[in-house]
Motif scaffolding. Structure first.
Motif, PDB file in Angstrom:
ATOM      1  N   SER A 123       0.833  -1.193   0.000  1.00 31.95           N
ATOM      2  CA  SER A 123       0.000   0.000   0.000  1.00 31.95           C
ATOM      3  C   SER A 123       0.870   1.246   0.000  1.00 31.95           C
ATOM      4  N   CYS A 124       0.520   2.194  -0.843  1.00 33.68           N
ATOM      5  CA  CYS A 124       1.223   3.480  -0.903  1.00 33.68           C
ATOM      6  C   CYS A 124       0.164   4.581  -0.863  1.00 33.68           C
ATOM      7  N   PRO A 125      -0.349   4.911   0.322  1.00 39.20           N
ATOM      8  CA  PRO A 125      -1.488   5.824   0.463  1.00 39.20           C
ATOM      9  C   PRO A 125      -1.307   7.205  -0.161  1.00 39.20           C
ATOM     10  N   PHE A 126      -0.077   7.702  -0.231  1.00 37.56           N
ATOM     11  CA  PHE A 126       0.128   9.036  -0.789  1.00 37.56           C
ATOM     12  C   PHE A 126       0.353   9.003  -2.301  1.00 37.56           C
ATOM     13  N   GLY A 127       0.431   7.800  -2.857  1.00 35.49           N
ATOM     14  CA  GLY A 127       0.542   7.663  -4.301  1.00 35.49           C
ATOM     15  C   GLY A 127       1.929   7.948  -4.839  1.00 35.49           C
ATOM     16  N   LEU A 128       2.304   7.205  -5.866  1.00 35.66           N
ATOM     17  CA  LEU A 128       3.594   7.401  -6.523  1.00 35.66           C
ATOM     18  C   LEU A 128       3.368   7.710  -7.993  1.00 35.66           C
ATOM     19  N   SER A 129       4.137   8.659  -8.513  1.00 33.34           N
ATOM     20  CA  SER A 129       4.058   9.001  -9.932  1.00 33.34           C
ATOM     21  C   SER A 129       4.981   8.077 -10.727  1.00 33.34           C
ATOM     22  N   GLN A 130       4.929   8.190 -12.035  1.00 33.96           N
ATOM     23  CA  GLN A 130       5.703   7.290 -12.888  1.00 33.96           C
ATOM     24  C   GLN A 130       7.207   7.276 -12.584  1.00 33.96           C
ATOM     25  N   PRO A 131       7.850   8.414 -12.370  1.00 31.70           N
ATOM     26  CA  PRO A 131       9.289   8.368 -12.086  1.00 31.70           C
ATOM     27  C   PRO A 131       9.632   7.622 -10.790  1.00 31.70           C
ATOM     28  N   GLN A 132       8.642   7.472  -9.916  1.00 33.68           N
ATOM     29  CA  GLN A 132       8.896   6.834  -8.620  1.00 33.68           C
ATOM     30  C   GLN A 132       8.651   5.324  -8.636  1.00 33.68           C
ATOM     31  N   LEU A 133       8.116   4.817  -9.731  1.00 38.51           N
ATOM     32  CA  LEU A 133       7.836   3.377  -9.841  1.00 38.51           C
ATOM     33  C   LEU A 133       8.692   2.789 -10.957  1.00 38.51           C
ATOM     34  N   SER A 134       9.661   1.996 -10.585  1.00 38.64           N
ATOM     35  CA  SER A 134      10.528   1.382 -11.578  1.00 38.64           C
ATOM     36  C   SER A 134      10.205  -0.099 -11.707  1.00 38.64           C
ATOM     37  N   ALA A 135      10.812  -0.749 -12.686  1.00 40.62           N
ATOM     38  CA  ALA A 135      10.571  -2.172 -12.903  1.00 40.62           C
ATOM     39  C   ALA A 135      11.864  -2.850 -13.324  1.00 40.62           C
ATOM     40  N   VAL A 136      12.019  -4.070 -12.883  1.00 35.61           N
ATOM     41  CA  VAL A 136      13.108  -4.917 -13.355  1.00 35.61           C
ATOM     42  C   VAL A 136      12.461  -6.095 -14.069  1.00 35.61           C
ATOM     43  N   PHE A 137      12.647  -6.157 -15.377  1.00 39.15           N
ATOM     44  CA  PHE A 137      12.051  -7.210 -16.194  1.00 39.15           C
ATOM     45  C   PHE A 137      13.128  -8.240 -16.516  1.00 39.15           C
ATOM     46  N   ASP A 138      12.928  -9.461 -16.016  1.00 35.69           N
ATOM     47  CA  ASP A 138      13.973 -10.479 -16.190  1.00 35.69           C
ATOM     48  C   ASP A 138      13.345 -11.867 -16.132  1.00 35.69           C
ATOM     49  N   GLU A 139      13.918 -12.804 -16.892  1.00 37.00           N
ATOM     50  CA  GLU A 139      13.353 -14.159 -16.917  1.00 37.00           C
ATOM     51  C   GLU A 139      13.512 -14.880 -15.582  1.00 37.00           C
ATOM     52  N   SER A 140      14.378 -14.387 -14.704  1.00 37.75           N
ATOM     53  CA  SER A 140      14.527 -15.005 -13.387  1.00 37.75           C
ATOM     54  C   SER A 140      13.258 -14.843 -12.558  1.00 37.75           C
ATOM     55  N   TYR A 141      12.362 -13.918 -12.978  1.00 36.76           N
ATOM     56  CA  TYR A 141      11.094 -13.713 -12.281  1.00 36.76           C
ATOM     57  C   TYR A 141       9.926 -14.404 -12.982  1.00 36.76           C
ATOM     58  N   ASP A 142      10.243 -15.186 -14.011  1.00 38.84           N
ATOM     59  CA  ASP A 142       9.195 -15.955 -14.685  1.00 38.84           C
ATOM     60  C   ASP A 142       8.675 -17.064 -13.778  1.00 38.84           C
ATOM     61  N   ARG A 143       7.539 -17.601 -14.142  1.00 37.92           N
ATOM     62  CA  ARG A 143       6.980 -18.751 -13.442  1.00 37.92           C
ATOM     63  C   ARG A 143       7.950 -19.921 -13.493  1.00 37.92           C
ATOM     64  N   ILE A 144       8.037 -20.659 -12.368  1.00 37.53           N
ATOM     65  CA  ILE A 144       8.885 -21.844 -12.292  1.00 37.53           C
ATOM     66  C   ILE A 144       8.010 -23.088 -12.504  1.00 37.53           C
ATOM     67  N   PRO A 145       8.340 -23.955 -13.456  1.00 38.24           N
ATOM     68  CA  PRO A 145       7.536 -25.166 -13.676  1.00 38.24           C
ATOM     69  C   PRO A 145       7.445 -26.018 -12.412  1.00 38.24           C
ATOM     70  N   HIS A 146       6.295 -26.646 -12.206  1.00 33.62           N
ATOM     71  CA  HIS A 146       6.088 -27.490 -11.025  1.00 33.62           C
ATOM     72  C   HIS A 146       6.793 -28.832 -11.210  1.00 33.62           C
ATOM     73  N   SER A 147       7.289 -29.398 -10.118  1.00 31.91           N
ATOM     74  CA  SER A 147       7.999 -30.674 -10.184  1.00 31.91           C
ATOM     75  C   SER A 147       7.069 -31.854 -10.502  1.00 31.91           C
ATOM     76  N   ASP A 148       5.763 -31.689 -10.247  1.00 31.73           N
ATOM     77  CA  ASP A 148       4.781 -32.732 -10.552  1.00 31.73           C
ATOM     78  C   ASP A 148       4.454 -32.662 -12.044  1.00 31.73           C
ATOM     79  N   SER A 149       4.949 -33.604 -12.824  1.00 34.65           N
ATOM     80  CA  SER A 149       4.768 -33.567 -14.282  1.00 34.65           C
ATOM     81  C   SER A 149       3.300 -33.664 -14.689  1.00 34.65           C
TER      82      SER A 149
END
Length: 282
Positions: free
Chosen positions: A19-45
């Protein structure tokens, strides 16, 4: 900040991830886009193979106070088929990991990041839509305008784009920019107002419904039009087929309508109330 409201896996239950009650503008919200944050396949085939029969995200921040000026979203890439096969799978709970840590708990689900906007009219009303009975999720329910960011809008369809790019910071900047541009598009397309009537969006937090662990990022947007003008424009909205009716209601009226809202949108309203309370105290 994590707060869970509701009982069990009710479609009305939600969890406030941030929660960010006072709100953030675009310059204040960044993103890191990387495949390490992709879904991990489940071990149950067998469970993994069930996806074909029928991404991921995380966040880091401070305490959400007015002094806090920076939030970073960690985002991966997913697709609709995987969303239907994991989050909307009848056996969706089997994809979850027993953990108090949200990203760990949901690492095997697609969990695409939806978005929603609390749009406030010039006569201090809030815009709500009633979903069509023909939509796949929550037909007939009340929702705030929204949908989800589109990676394709910034030229990202695979992680190969990032590997080929010489500037990962540029990719991350485009992803962050899409967070804000996509919610403006959704509002324009769903309720029919011109983009020029909308203020710059303010990020107010992330909500996740307990049912199907679907997360959504919420923004606050002011509209310079009065309720009656918005009702007139709604009839010509580009994506008007997704809803059957538009409402412009007071905060108290929204409270009475939340019993027929998906959990993630109930959480969006909770984030808005936190914003209103914070501004009163300021």
């Amino acid at each position: 900040m994590e707060k869970e409201v509701g009982n069990g896996c009710s479609s009305l239950a939600y969890k406030l991830l941030f929660s960010c009650p006072f709100g953030l503008s675009q310059p204040q919200l960044s993103a890191v886009f990387d495949e390490s944050y992709d879904r991990i396949p489940h071990s149950d085939s067998n469970l993994e193979n069930s996806i074909s029969q029928y991404g991921g995200y995380s966040q880091k921040s401070g305490d959400g106070s007015k002094k806090e000026s920076y939030v970073c979203l960690h985002l991966g890439l997913t697709d609709y088929r995987t969303f239907v096969g994991t989050n909307l799978n009848p056996s969706w709970e089997k994809f979850l990991v027993a953990s108090e840590d949200d990203p760990t708990q949901c690492r095997h689900t697609s969990s695409p990041l939806g978005n929603g906007a609390i749009v406030e009219t010039s006569d201090q009303k809030i815009v709500l839509l009633q979903r069509s009975n023909n939509v796949g999720e929550f037909p007939g329910h009340f929702v705030f305008p929204g949908g989800h960011p589109e990676p394709q809008e910034v030229g990202i369809e695979t992680h190969e784009y990032c590997k080929c790019s010489k500037d990962s910071e540029l990719v991350n900047k485009k992803v962050s920019q899409e967070m804000f541009e996509s919610i403006i598009r959704e509002v324009v397309e769903e309720i029919g107002v011109p983009a020029t009537s909308l203020s710059d969006p303010l990020f107010i937090g992330i909500s996740r419904r307990v049912l199907n662990v679907r997360p959504a990022i919420f923004f606050f947007i002011k509209c310079s039009l009065e309720s009656k003008e918005i009702h007139q424009l709604y009839s010509k909205a580009q994506d008007g087929y997704e809803s059957t009716q538009l409402y412009t209601v007071s905060m108290i009226e929204v409270e009475h309508m939340t019993s027929k809202m998906p959990g993630c949108h109930q959480g969006g309203f909770a984030l808005y109330k936190l914003m209103v309370e914070a501004l009163k105290k300021n």
